[in-house]
Design an enzyme around this catalytic site. Structure first.
Site, mmCIF file in Angstrom:
data_model
loop_
_atom_site.group_PDB
_atom_site.id
_atom_site.type_symbol
_atom_site.label_atom_id
_atom_site.label_comp_id
_atom_site.label_asym_id
_atom_site.label_seq_id
_atom_site.Cartn_x
_atom_site.Cartn_y
_atom_site.Cartn_z
ATOM 1 N N TYR A 251 4.357 4.944 11.318
ATOM 2 C CA TYR A 251 4.642 3.537 11.607
ATOM 3 C C TYR A 251 5.441 2.810 10.535
ATOM 4 O O TYR A 251 5.695 1.610 10.682
ATOM 5 C CB TYR A 251 3.331 2.776 11.867
ATOM 6 C CG TYR A 251 2.288 2.862 10.768
ATOM 7 C CD1 TYR A 251 2.347 2.042 9.638
ATOM 8 C CD2 TYR A 251 1.238 3.766 10.849
ATOM 9 C CE1 TYR A 251 1.408 2.122 8.639
ATOM 10 C CE2 TYR A 251 0.277 3.855 9.850
ATOM 11 C CZ TYR A 251 0.365 3.032 8.746
ATOM 12 O OH TYR A 251 -0.585 3.124 7.758
ATOM 13 N N ARG B 88 0.860 -1.186 0.000
ATOM 14 C CA ARG B 88 0.000 0.000 0.000
ATOM 15 C C ARG B 88 0.896 1.236 0.000
ATOM 16 O O ARG B 88 1.493 1.586 1.014
ATOM 17 C CB ARG B 88 -0.921 -0.023 1.228
ATOM 18 C CG ARG B 88 -1.594 1.308 1.481
ATOM 19 C CD ARG B 88 -2.680 1.227 2.517
ATOM 20 N NE ARG B 88 -2.318 0.602 3.771
ATOM 21 C CZ ARG B 88 -1.690 1.213 4.781
ATOM 22 N NH1 ARG B 88 -1.307 2.470 4.668
ATOM 23 N NH2 ARG B 88 -1.444 0.569 5.905
ATOM 24 N N HIS C 249 -3.747 4.040 4.781
ATOM 25 C CA HIS C 249 -4.860 3.100 4.925
ATOM 26 C C HIS C 249 -6.166 3.765 4.489
ATOM 27 O O HIS C 249 -6.941 3.204 3.723
ATOM 28 C CB HIS C 249 -4.960 2.623 6.365
ATOM 29 C CG HIS C 249 -6.165 1.798 6.649
ATOM 30 N ND1 HIS C 249 -6.305 0.511 6.178
ATOM 31 C CD2 HIS C 249 -7.307 2.074 7.322
ATOM 32 C CE1 HIS C 249 -7.472 0.026 6.565
ATOM 33 N NE2 HIS C 249 -8.098 0.954 7.258
#
Length: 357
Positions: free
Chosen positions: A270, A257, A261
């Site tokens: 992160y 990705r 998100h």
């Protein structure tokens, strides 16, 4: 081939047909017209991502989950289906697959923009709504496939899910039921390495998620999820297997990705920037563009013109959908029941008066 004769072991390296520089190392599983259709869908997806993110930042839509980086893992499997025969059960970021399966782009946009009275799935389109609740669509997909088997309909259900979904109970329950009943279900697991902020290494100790299929009694296949030919070929084989009555297949598409998100997320919190830069060198859209140019399917200027036309059409469609009214407040009582129970009718009358319904 029967289940007993089929080797259900999963190769450690993902299957690949198309290298990042656009060279074939395996079969091109689509004829030229389908390759161009796949490219158009992938370009449409990338353009829709950019527009929707811009609209969310302008507070014209509430939330959006981009497909960027995962286009081959979405479009390739969708191209393996017959929209007139098969069913598709999406998760939350399969926009180009939904378009390919028959959902009008205007309806898709209307849903994101809150024009819910114009966002319905046309009756003839064999598609379930997008599902934001992780893995909740999978039991429905298994049930739908079971219904097809009981009715002896020659058709397949394809359900999308992510790596995070594979850690949910609904995933286990749905795949276990599908294996026991040997229903015509293909589960495409789009492994983008993160369940929101949880990396794959914290979800499983297995070498691949495709290995889980063996525990349910059917094959799992690991493919390069940035290779549209590999994802298409693996899904097509799974579809043909299901049509022959041999049961489900789990297809794991290993991808990344590249965006967030969804528009409420900040991936810089992160994950490492170097990881993202490496993923960009494997971009599935660039990979298919390079293949199309190398093989003479489309010149660079023709692809640029296609992209420009897609963006112009998308902007025009956005203006048209923007002009449509917001939902009728009474619509909150519709679309859930074909025949609403008395308590729901009473609630509607209490809010809107006796003439409601």
């Amino acid at each position: 081939m029967t289940d007993s004769a089929m080797d259900q072991s999963v190769p450690t390296a993902p299957l690949m047909s198309l290298t990042p520089d656009g060279a074939l190392v395996g079969p091109a599983s689509m004829p030229p017209d389908q390759v161009l259709q796949a490219l158009q869908l992938m370009l449409t997806s990338r353009a829709l991502d950019e527009l929707a993110i811009k609209l969310q930042r302008l507070k014209r839509i509430a939330l959006y989950a981009p497909v960027e980086g995962q286009e081959a893992a979405v479009v390739g499997p969708a191209m393996a289906l017959d929209p007139d025969r098969d069913w598709m059960v999406p998760a939350s970021r399969e926009q180009p697959a939904m378009l390919r399966h028959g959902l009008p782009l205007a309806n898709l946009l209307a849903g994101y923009m809150g024009r819910s009275d114009f966002a319905g799935i046309p009756e003839a389109v064999r598609l379930l709504p997008r599902q934001q609740a992780i893995a909740a669509q999978l039991p429905h997909a298994a049930g739908l496939a079971w219904a097809l088997k009981l009715r002896r309909e020659r058709a397949v259900v394809l359900a999308f899910c992510g790596d995070g979904a594979s850690s949910e109970g609904d995933f286990h329950e749905a795949l276990n039921l599908a294996g026991v009943t040997r229903v015509p279900l293909v589960v495409v697991l789009v492994n983008n390495r993160y369940a929101i902020s949880t990396p794959l290494r914290k979800q499983t100790a297995a070498s691949s998620l495709a290995e889980r299929a063996r525990g349910y009694g059917f094959p799992g296949v690991l493919v390069d999820g940035n290779d549209v030919f590999a994802t298409h070929a693996a899904t097509l084989a799974a579809v043909e297997r299901a049509l022959e009555g041999e049961g489900p297949t789990l297809v794991e598409c290993l991808t990344y990705r590249m965006g967030f998100h969804n528009t409420s997320d900040n991936p810089d919190e992160y994950r490492d920037r170097a990881e993202l830069e490496l993923a960009r060198t494997l971009d599935p859209v660039a990979r298919l563009r390079r293949y199309s140019e190398r093989t003479g399917l489309a010149r660079a200027d023709e692809i640029a013109r296609m992209d420009s036309e897609i963006r112009a059409d998308l902007n025009q469609l956005y203006r048209e959908v923007s002009a449509r009214p917001g939902p009728d407040p009474r619509s909150i009582f519709r679309h859930a029941y074909s025949d609403p129970p008395a308590r729901v009718r009473e609630q509607e009358r209490a809010i809107f008066g006796e003439g409601s319904g």
